[in-house]
Design a protein around this motif. Structure first.
Motif, PDB file in Angstrom:
ATOM      1  N   HIS A  12      -6.233  -6.036  -8.465  1.00  0.00           N
ATOM      2  CA  HIS A  12      -7.218  -4.969  -8.619  1.00  0.00           C
ATOM      3  C   HIS A  12      -7.063  -3.945  -7.506  1.00  0.00           C
ATOM      4  CE1 HIS A  12      -9.417  -7.120 -11.776  1.00  0.00           C
ATOM      5  NE2 HIS A  12      -9.221  -8.224 -11.048  1.00  0.00           N
ATOM      6  N   ARG A  13      -7.293  -2.712  -7.865  1.00  0.00           N
ATOM      7  CA  ARG A  13      -7.219  -1.622  -6.896  1.00  0.00           C
ATOM      8  C   ARG A  13      -8.476  -1.627  -6.036  1.00  0.00           C
ATOM      9  NH1 ARG A  13      -4.889   4.350  -8.021  1.00  0.00           N
ATOM     10  NH2 ARG A  13      -5.457   5.347  -6.044  1.00  0.00           N
ATOM     11  N   THR A  14      -8.275  -1.508  -4.726  1.00  0.00           N
ATOM     12  CA  THR A  14      -9.402  -1.511  -3.798  1.00  0.00           C
ATOM     13  C   THR A  14      -9.333  -0.287  -2.899  1.00  0.00           C
ATOM     14  OG1 THR A  14      -8.175  -2.822  -2.156  1.00  0.00           O
ATOM     15  CG2 THR A  14      -9.493  -4.034  -3.788  1.00  0.00           C
ATOM     16  N   GLU A  15     -10.456   0.118  -2.424  1.00  0.00           N
ATOM     17  CA  GLU A  15     -10.512   1.241  -1.490  1.00  0.00           C
ATOM     18  C   GLU A  15     -10.037   0.788  -0.119  1.00  0.00           C
ATOM     19  OE1 GLU A  15     -11.107   4.254  -2.330  1.00  0.00           O
ATOM     20  OE2 GLU A  15     -11.593   3.753  -4.410  1.00  0.00           O
ATOM     21  N   GLY A  16      -9.357   1.675   0.561  1.00  0.00           N
ATOM     22  CA  GLY A  16      -8.856   1.322   1.880  1.00  0.00           C
ATOM     23  C   GLY A  16      -8.702   2.540   2.754  1.00  0.00           C
ATOM     24  N   PRO A  17      -8.257   2.383   3.984  1.00  0.00           N
ATOM     25  CA  PRO A  17      -8.061   3.515   4.886  1.00  0.00           C
ATOM     26  C   PRO A  17      -6.952   4.425   4.389  1.00  0.00           C
ATOM     27  CG  PRO A  17      -7.157   1.509   5.847  1.00  0.00           C
ATOM     28  CD  PRO A  17      -7.904   1.096   4.616  1.00  0.00           C
ATOM     29  N   GLU A  18      -7.073   5.709   4.729  1.00  0.00           N
ATOM     30  CA  GLU A  18      -6.087   6.678   4.273  1.00  0.00           C
ATOM     31  C   GLU A  18      -4.803   6.614   5.089  1.00  0.00           C
ATOM     32  OE1 GLU A  18      -7.845  10.493   4.298  1.00  0.00           O
ATOM     33  OE2 GLU A  18      -9.327  10.026   2.741  1.00  0.00           O
ATOM     34  N   ASP A  19      -4.868   6.192   6.341  1.00  0.00           N
ATOM     35  CA  ASP A  19      -3.685   6.121   7.188  1.00  0.00           C
ATOM     36  C   ASP A  19      -2.754   5.014   6.689  1.00  0.00           C
ATOM     37  OD1 ASP A  19      -2.402   4.796   9.930  1.00  0.00           O
ATOM     38  OD2 ASP A  19      -2.434   6.991   9.908  1.00  0.00           O
ATOM     39  N   PHE A  20      -1.448   5.297   6.659  1.00  0.00           N
ATOM     40  CA  PHE A  20      -0.501   4.349   6.114  1.00  0.00           C
ATOM     41  C   PHE A  20      -0.496   3.028   6.881  1.00  0.00           C
ATOM     42  CE2 PHE A  20       0.445   7.422   3.318  1.00  0.00           C
ATOM     43  CZ  PHE A  20       1.396   8.387   3.622  1.00  0.00           C
ATOM     44  N   SER A  21      -0.441   3.124   8.179  1.00  0.00           N
ATOM     45  CA  SER A  21      -0.366   1.913   8.991  1.00  0.00           C
ATOM     46  C   SER A  21      -1.617   1.068   8.825  1.00  0.00           C
ATOM     47  CB  SER A  21      -0.151   2.271  10.459  1.00  0.00           C
ATOM     48  OG  SER A  21      -1.198   3.117  10.921  1.00  0.00           O
ATOM     49  N   ASP A  22      -2.771   1.711   8.815  1.00  0.00           N
ATOM     50  CA  ASP A  22      -4.012   0.968   8.616  1.00  0.00           C
ATOM     51  C   ASP A  22      -4.058   0.368   7.213  1.00  0.00           C
ATOM     52  OD1 ASP A  22      -4.757   1.660  11.171  1.00  0.00           O
ATOM     53  OD2 ASP A  22      -5.965   3.386  10.534  1.00  0.00           O
ATOM     54  N   ALA A  23      -3.566   1.108   6.229  1.00  0.00           N
ATOM     55  CA  ALA A  23      -3.566   0.599   4.859  1.00  0.00           C
ATOM     56  C   ALA A  23      -2.661  -0.621   4.746  1.00  0.00           C
ATOM     57  CB  ALA A  23      -3.107   1.689   3.901  1.00  0.00           C
ATOM     58  N   LEU A  24      -1.506  -0.583   5.397  1.00  0.00           N
ATOM     59  CA  LEU A  24      -0.598  -1.714   5.343  1.00  0.00           C
ATOM     60  C   LEU A  24      -1.193  -2.927   6.045  1.00  0.00           C
ATOM     61  CD1 LEU A  24       2.143  -2.859   4.549  1.00  0.00           C
ATOM     62  CD2 LEU A  24       3.089  -1.915   6.663  1.00  0.00           C
ATOM     63  N   ASP A  25      -1.812  -2.717   7.201  1.00  0.00           N
ATOM     64  CA  ASP A  25      -2.448  -3.828   7.907  1.00  0.00           C
ATOM     65  C   ASP A  25      -3.583  -4.418   7.088  1.00  0.00           C
ATOM     66  OD1 ASP A  25      -0.722  -3.439  10.009  1.00  0.00           O
ATOM     67  OD2 ASP A  25      -2.108  -2.166  11.150  1.00  0.00           O
ATOM     68  N   THR A  26      -4.352  -3.560   6.440  1.00  0.00           N
ATOM     69  CA  THR A  26      -5.460  -4.041   5.613  1.00  0.00           C
ATOM     70  C   THR A  26      -4.950  -4.842   4.431  1.00  0.00           C
ATOM     71  OG1 THR A  26      -6.784  -2.104   6.233  1.00  0.00           O
ATOM     72  CG2 THR A  26      -7.453  -3.318   4.255  1.00  0.00           C
ATOM     73  N   ALA A  27      -3.885  -4.354   3.807  1.00  0.00           N
ATOM     74  CA  ALA A  27      -3.326  -5.057   2.659  1.00  0.00           C
ATOM     75  C   ALA A  27      -2.783  -6.417   3.061  1.00  0.00           C
ATOM     76  CB  ALA A  27      -2.221  -4.214   2.027  1.00  0.00           C
ATOM     77  N   ARG A  28      -2.105  -6.502   4.182  1.00  0.00           N
ATOM     78  CA  ARG A  28      -1.555  -7.778   4.632  1.00  0.00           C
ATOM     79  C   ARG A  28      -2.659  -8.759   5.021  1.00  0.00           C
ATOM     80  NH1 ARG A  28       3.525  -5.426   8.292  1.00  0.00           N
ATOM     81  NH2 ARG A  28       5.009  -5.230   6.526  1.00  0.00           N
ATOM     82  N   ALA A  29      -3.690  -8.249   5.641  1.00  0.00           N
ATOM     83  CA  ALA A  29      -4.794  -9.117   6.036  1.00  0.00           C
ATOM     84  C   ALA A  29      -5.510  -9.696   4.819  1.00  0.00           C
ATOM     85  CB  ALA A  29      -5.783  -8.333   6.903  1.00  0.00           C
ATOM     86  N   ALA A  30      -5.559  -8.918   3.739  1.00  0.00           N
ATOM     87  CA  ALA A  30      -6.265  -9.365   2.532  1.00  0.00           C
ATOM     88  C   ALA A  30      -5.342 -10.113   1.577  1.00  0.00           C
ATOM     89  CB  ALA A  30      -6.881  -8.169   1.818  1.00  0.00           C
ATOM     90  N   GLY A  31      -4.072 -10.209   1.922  1.00  0.00           N
ATOM     91  CA  GLY A  31      -3.138 -10.889   1.038  1.00  0.00           C
ATOM     92  C   GLY A  31      -2.704 -10.034  -0.144  1.00  0.00           C
ATOM     93  N   GLY A  32      -2.831  -8.728  -0.028  1.00  0.00           N
ATOM     94  CA  GLY A  32      -2.427  -7.826  -1.100  1.00  0.00           C
ATOM     95  C   GLY A  32      -1.227  -6.996  -0.701  1.00  0.00           C
ATOM     96  N   PHE A  33      -1.123  -5.811  -1.288  1.00  0.00           N
ATOM     97  CA  PHE A  33      -0.032  -4.914  -0.949  1.00  0.00           C
ATOM     98  C   PHE A  33      -0.481  -3.479  -1.175  1.00  0.00           C
ATOM     99  CE2 PHE A  33       0.451  -5.513  -5.483  1.00  0.00           C
ATOM    100  CZ  PHE A  33       0.901  -4.287  -5.965  1.00  0.00           C
ATOM    101  N   VAL A  34       0.256  -2.559  -0.568  1.00  0.00           N
ATOM    102  CA  VAL A  34      -0.037  -1.142  -0.703  1.00  0.00           C
ATOM    103  C   VAL A  34       1.101  -0.473  -1.477  1.00  0.00           C
ATOM    104  CG1 VAL A  34       1.016  -0.651   1.543  1.00  0.00           C
ATOM    105  CG2 VAL A  34      -0.569   1.000   0.533  1.00  0.00           C
ATOM    106  N   TRP A  35       0.717   0.441  -2.369  1.00  0.00           N
ATOM    107  CA  TRP A  35       1.706   1.177  -3.175  1.00  0.00           C
ATOM    108  C   TRP A  35       1.510   2.664  -2.918  1.00  0.00           C
ATOM    109  CZ3 TRP A  35       2.013   1.094  -9.285  1.00  0.00           C
ATOM    110  CH2 TRP A  35       3.063   1.938  -9.700  1.00  0.00           C
ATOM    111  N   ILE A  36       2.564   3.286  -2.360  1.00  0.00           N
ATOM    112  CA  ILE A  36       2.540   4.722  -2.063  1.00  0.00           C
ATOM    113  C   ILE A  36       3.547   5.417  -2.966  1.00  0.00           C
ATOM    114  CG2 ILE A  36       2.949   6.485  -0.300  1.00  0.00           C
ATOM    115  CD1 ILE A  36       2.208   4.440   1.800  1.00  0.00           C
ATOM    116  N   GLY A  37       3.104   6.446  -3.652  1.00  0.00           N
ATOM    117  CA  GLY A  37       3.972   7.212  -4.531  1.00  0.00           C
ATOM    118  C   GLY A  37       4.168   8.618  -4.002  1.00  0.00           C
ATOM    119  N   LEU A  38       5.419   9.072  -3.928  1.00  0.00           N
ATOM    120  CA  LEU A  38       5.742  10.405  -3.441  1.00  0.00           C
ATOM    121  C   LEU A  38       6.620  11.123  -4.454  1.00  0.00           C
ATOM    122  CD1 LEU A  38       6.254   8.244  -0.760  1.00  0.00           C
ATOM    123  CD2 LEU A  38       5.919  10.437   0.364  1.00  0.00           C
ATOM    124  N   HIS A  39       6.479  12.459  -4.494  1.00  0.00           N
ATOM    125  CA  HIS A  39       7.300  13.279  -5.386  1.00  0.00           C
ATOM    126  C   HIS A  39       8.026  14.338  -4.566  1.00  0.00           C
ATOM    127  CE1 HIS A  39       7.769  16.649  -8.470  1.00  0.00           C
ATOM    128  NE2 HIS A  39       8.619  15.703  -8.819  1.00  0.00           N
TER     129      HIS A  39
END
Length: 334
Positions: A12-39
């Motif tokens: 499930h998609r969850t709200e998280g910090p906008e900063d990449f590093s904080d988002a990655l740390d949050t995802a790892r702490a919660a046992g999830g992952f972060v997906w960033i899409g760029l064009h």
């Protein structure tokens, strides 16, 4: 530019910090992952992502410059996959390709897209509707993107097959095969198939490796950052890709056969034209010869003062013309 950035936990998609590093740390702490899409990011925009996720410089260079062949590269901290989505315009009979670069690592996925085709918004939306699949982690994102790209290959192959049948009907039609534009259309169609093959052919080996059946996956050694339970899904994608590559090979062979048949058809038509021209030239040679003989201005010439010479010559011309016409007609030259 950044298209989307989200944290996924238990599918499930969850709200998280906008900063990449904080988002990655949050995802790892919660046992999830972060997906960033760029064009089509600039070097400066991608620099921050590179630093935060520890992406390999060589892979980063490929992702920024684009124009890469489909491939799979394994680095210490991430997996780098290049896919080439294909877009076919039936009105102009042109195949265009984009590029999707996928970085898969520990608790993160970074996708970089180049070109107009191959948008990932639909893939992300579909995954978010399937929490069970998305809950498998970053591997599920790589699988979903690969599956979407390859499934679209099948659609393009079907459209190309339909257009090829129309081109084949045009070539072998009674009045269409001799068109001066037909050869250029066939050649252009072959170029589009070649462009299609550049996207599908090189992808076979990466998909085989992800499925655990290709080079580098022997003796039970899989690809890093890809879970063993995901291999059957990649095998399904690999099977679809095999069907696509077989279709591309068949299309290329058929186009070559159609081109050869078209050239042979033109050659036969030219031979028919030359036989007709030769027949008419032979028929014109008889009156030319007789008229040339009797057109000489001499006083003492055989049969010069014969009263019936002119009707006799005309009669001989007519008889010879009829005989030659019937001869050429019987042989199919006229």
């Amino acid at each position: 530019m950044i298209v989307d950035c989200a944290i996924y936990h238990d599918g499930h998609r969850t709200e998280g910090p906008e900063d990449f590093s904080d988002a990655l740390d949050t995802a790892r702490a919660a046992g999830g992952f972060v997906w960033i899409g760029l064009h089509e990011p600039s070097e400066k925009e991608f620099e921050h992502v590179t630093d935060e996720f520890g992406l390999h410089p060589l892979a980063v260079e490929d992702a920024l410059k684009a124009h890469q062949r489909p491939k799979l590269e394994v680095y210490d901290d991430s997996l780098f996959v290049v896919l080439k989505p294909v877009l076919y315009e039936p009105h102009s009979d042109t195949v265009s390709t984009g590029e999707i670069m996928v970085f898969v690592g520990d608790s993160f996925v970074v996708t970089v897209r180049h070109g107009d085709g191959g948008g990932l918004a639909a893939v992300r939306h579909r995954l978010e509707q399937e929490p069970e699949t998305l809950g498998r982690g970053p591997t599920s994102v790589l699988y979903a993107i690969s599956d979407s790209v390859v499934d679209h290959y099948l659609d393009v192959a079907t459209e190309l097959q339909t257009d090829l049948e129309e081109l084949e009907a045009e070539v072998f039609s009674p009045d269409g095969g001799g068109s001066r534009h037909t050869a250029s259309r066939i050649y252009n169609f072959k170029r589009q198939i070649t462009e299609f093959r550049r996207a599908t052919g090189p992808l076979a080996l990466p998909m085989s490796r992800l499925a655990g059946t290709g080079a580098g996956s022997t003796f039970g050694t899989g690809v890093p950052f890809v879970e063993d339970r995901a291999r059957p899904f990649f095998r399904d994608v690999s099977d679809h890709l095999t069907r696509v590559n077989e279709s591309v090979e068949n299309l290329d062979r058929l186009v070559s056969d159609i081109l050869s048949a078209h050239l042979a058809q033109i050659s036969v038509q030219q031979n028919d034209d030359m036989r007709k021209i030769s027949s008419w030239a032979a028929m014109a040679a008889i009156p030319t010869m007789l008229a040339g003989v009797y057109g000489m201005n001499f006083d003492h010439m055989p049969e010069l003062h014969w009263v019936w010479s002119y009707p006799a010559v005309i009669t001989v011309m007519a008889v010879m013309e009829v005989l030659l016409y019937r001869l050429f007609k019987r042989r199919g030259w006229l």
